[in-house]
Design an enzyme around this catalytic site. Structure first.
Site, mmCIF file in Angstrom:
data_model
loop_
_atom_site.group_PDB
_atom_site.id
_atom_site.type_symbol
_atom_site.label_atom_id
_atom_site.label_comp_id
_atom_site.label_asym_id
_atom_site.label_seq_id
_atom_site.Cartn_x
_atom_site.Cartn_y
_atom_site.Cartn_z
ATOM 1 N N HIS A 70 -14.425 10.068 10.156
ATOM 2 C CA HIS A 70 -13.232 9.929 9.299
ATOM 3 C C HIS A 70 -13.394 10.752 8.029
ATOM 4 O O HIS A 70 -14.507 11.174 7.689
ATOM 5 C CB HIS A 70 -12.996 8.461 8.936
ATOM 6 C CG HIS A 70 -12.385 7.655 10.036
ATOM 7 N ND1 HIS A 70 -13.152 7.046 10.997
ATOM 8 C CD2 HIS A 70 -11.088 7.384 10.351
ATOM 9 C CE1 HIS A 70 -12.354 6.424 11.855
ATOM 10 N NE2 HIS A 70 -11.094 6.613 11.490
ATOM 11 N N HIS A 71 -12.301 10.863 7.284
ATOM 12 C CA HIS A 71 -12.267 11.577 6.001
ATOM 13 C C HIS A 71 -13.224 10.949 4.985
ATOM 14 O O HIS A 71 -13.609 9.786 5.109
ATOM 15 C CB HIS A 71 -10.837 11.578 5.445
ATOM 16 C CG HIS A 71 -10.240 10.205 5.355
ATOM 17 N ND1 HIS A 71 -10.392 9.410 4.252
ATOM 18 C CD2 HIS A 71 -9.519 9.476 6.252
ATOM 19 C CE1 HIS A 71 -9.778 8.253 4.460
ATOM 20 N NE2 HIS A 71 -9.237 8.270 5.669
ATOM 21 N N MET A 114 -1.522 6.372 3.901
ATOM 22 C CA MET A 114 -0.705 5.867 5.001
ATOM 23 C C MET A 114 0.668 5.431 4.509
ATOM 24 O O MET A 114 1.676 5.659 5.166
ATOM 25 C CB MET A 114 -1.410 4.682 5.684
ATOM 26 C CG MET A 114 -2.491 5.080 6.662
ATOM 27 S SD MET A 114 -1.864 6.120 7.984
ATOM 28 C CE MET A 114 -0.610 5.071 8.683
ATOM 29 N N ARG A 150 -0.861 -0.519 -6.710
ATOM 30 C CA ARG A 150 -1.302 -0.624 -8.099
ATOM 31 C C ARG A 150 -0.180 -0.070 -8.966
ATOM 32 O O ARG A 150 0.370 0.976 -8.654
ATOM 33 C CB ARG A 150 -2.566 0.206 -8.331
ATOM 34 C CG ARG A 150 -3.788 -0.472 -7.790
ATOM 35 C CD ARG A 150 -5.048 0.245 -8.222
ATOM 36 N NE ARG A 150 -6.147 -0.238 -7.392
ATOM 37 C CZ ARG A 150 -6.489 0.289 -6.226
ATOM 38 N NH1 ARG A 150 -5.857 1.326 -5.751
ATOM 39 N NH2 ARG A 150 -7.472 -0.221 -5.518
ATOM 40 N N LYS A 192 -12.685 7.310 3.157
ATOM 41 C CA LYS A 192 -12.593 6.028 3.871
ATOM 42 C C LYS A 192 -13.591 5.024 3.300
ATOM 43 O O LYS A 192 -14.764 5.346 3.116
ATOM 44 C CB LYS A 192 -12.835 6.231 5.368
ATOM 45 C CG LYS A 192 -12.646 4.945 6.171
ATOM 46 C CD LYS A 192 -12.520 5.198 7.652
ATOM 47 C CE LYS A 192 -12.364 3.905 8.435
ATOM 48 N NZ LYS A 192 -11.171 3.129 8.069
ATOM 49 N N THR A 214 -7.984 -2.207 7.423
ATOM 50 C CA THR A 214 -9.221 -2.469 8.166
ATOM 51 C C THR A 214 -10.295 -3.027 7.238
ATOM 52 O O THR A 214 -10.104 -3.087 6.021
ATOM 53 C CB THR A 214 -9.726 -1.184 8.843
ATOM 54 O OG1 THR A 214 -9.968 -0.200 7.833
ATOM 55 C CG2 THR A 214 -8.724 -0.657 9.853
ATOM 56 N N GLY A 266 0.845 -1.204 0.000
ATOM 57 C CA GLY A 266 0.000 0.000 0.000
ATOM 58 C C GLY A 266 0.873 1.243 0.000
ATOM 59 O O GLY A 266 0.479 2.300 0.476
ATOM 60 N N ALA A 267 2.073 1.107 -0.587
ATOM 61 C CA ALA A 267 3.104 2.149 -0.475
ATOM 62 C C ALA A 267 2.701 3.490 -1.071
ATOM 63 O O ALA A 267 3.204 4.526 -0.637
ATOM 64 C CB ALA A 267 4.395 1.664 -1.132
ATOM 65 N N ALA A 308 -6.356 -2.562 14.391
ATOM 66 C CA ALA A 308 -7.262 -1.610 13.739
ATOM 67 C C ALA A 308 -6.765 -0.193 13.955
ATOM 68 O O ALA A 308 -7.132 0.714 13.212
ATOM 69 C CB ALA A 308 -8.672 -1.763 14.301
#
Ligand code: NAD
Length: 267
Positions: free
Chosen positions: A155-156, A19, A41, A159, A100, A14-15, A123
């Site tokens: 949350h933003h 996050m 991706r 999400k 999550t 998820g680089a 989480a």
């Protein structure tokens, strides 16, 4: 880092995400950590996060072989592809998972990985939230269902899952404190004519908007008093710091499941 000591080598799954970008920056700043490769991706945003290469889960095997730890903040789908597709390469490597919304299938995938690797799923990697989980469990044990328990999170707008993994972890802590199963008492939001609130329900409410990093409030509402326990995350680096602390702690541990309570010594 002491002279001659080897850095902890990390593959970041998820680089190229929100996050992942913060994690990559921290890995470069912190002493004793080395970012070996990213997974995401391809091509997405190119390799502008400081990792030498960004691979797909299917092409990351040779990089995982060079790593000590895989840190994953991606999506349930990517995580499943990674763990199932790279099972042999991941054996013995520590796996720190922040993704999550995993559901039963994701849990099954991690349980399988934990037969050959130390696996830590959280989480929420903040010290404050992990303390909040312990406080919520204690409060529920003392107050029982004399009070109505509601968990409100914000949350933003981007999400993907709701309620948040942290809200569900808080619900689990409340249910544990009361000695019940969350599945039996969980209610997600209310609309229409749900009628009077049954005793013992644990309610969840999700607010979405703007760039809110993450807020959680546990409301324990009685007839004459109300207790509120809450946490506000002000910066994503909070979660990234916690995940890297977990990565340093987990590397080299025996295969099995671990939690942030183990890392933080919260018992
Ligand atoms: P994001 O959408 O910004 O980033 C996701 C990353 O994963 C991207 O690099 C994307 O390329 C990659 N990815 C996702 N699905 C993919 C697929 N199918 N194939 C290839 N690459 C894929 O998301 P984010 O805000 O960085 O959050 C990532 C995860 O971390 C979410 O599940 C979020 O809820 C969770 N999170 C956890 C914590 C915690 O403390 N545990 C804190 C913040 C976010």
């Amino acid at each position: 880092m002491p002279p001659g000591a080897e850095p902890l080598r990390i593959v970041l799954s998820g680089a190229t995400g929100r996050m992942g970008t913060v994690l990559a920056e921290l890995i470069h700043q912190e002493d004793g950590l080395e970012l070996v490769a990213g997974i995401g991706r391809v091509p997405e945003r190119g390799c502008d996060v400081g990792c030498p290469v960004v691979e797909t889960p299917e092409t990351a095997g040779s990089w995982i072989r060079q790593a000590d730890v895989v840190v994953d903040f991606s999506s349930p789908e990517l995580l499943a592809r990674l763990v199932e597709g790279q099972g042999a390469e991941l054996a013995g490597k520590a796996l720190v998972v922040g993704t999550t919304g995993l559901g039963g299938e994701g849990e099954r995938v991690l349980a399988h990985a934990a037969q050959r690797s130390p696996v830590l799923l959280a989480a929420n990697f903040s010290v404050g939230v992990n303390l909040l989980l312990a406080l919520a469990e204690r409060a529920a044990a003392v107050l029982g269902d004399d009070v109505d328990a509601e968990v409100v999170e914000a949350h933003h707008r981007r999400k993907a899952d709701a309620p948040s993994g942290t809200a569900l972890a808080l619900g689990e802590a409340l249910a544990r404190g009361r000695g019940v199963s969350l599945a039996d008492v969980r209610v997600d939001g209310r609309s229409g004519h749900p009628g009077a609130r049954p005793r013992g329900e644990i309610g969840f409410h999700a607010v979405r908007g703007g760039d809110i990093v993450g807020e959680h409030r546990v409301m324990l509402v009685g007839d004459r008093e109300r207790i509120e326990l809450g946490h506000v995350a002000q910066d994503r680096a909070l979660f990234a710091e916690g995940a890297l602390r977990a990565a340093r702690w987990l590397a080299g541990k025996p295969a099995g499941r671990y939690t942030m309570r183990d890392v933080l010594g919260l018992g």
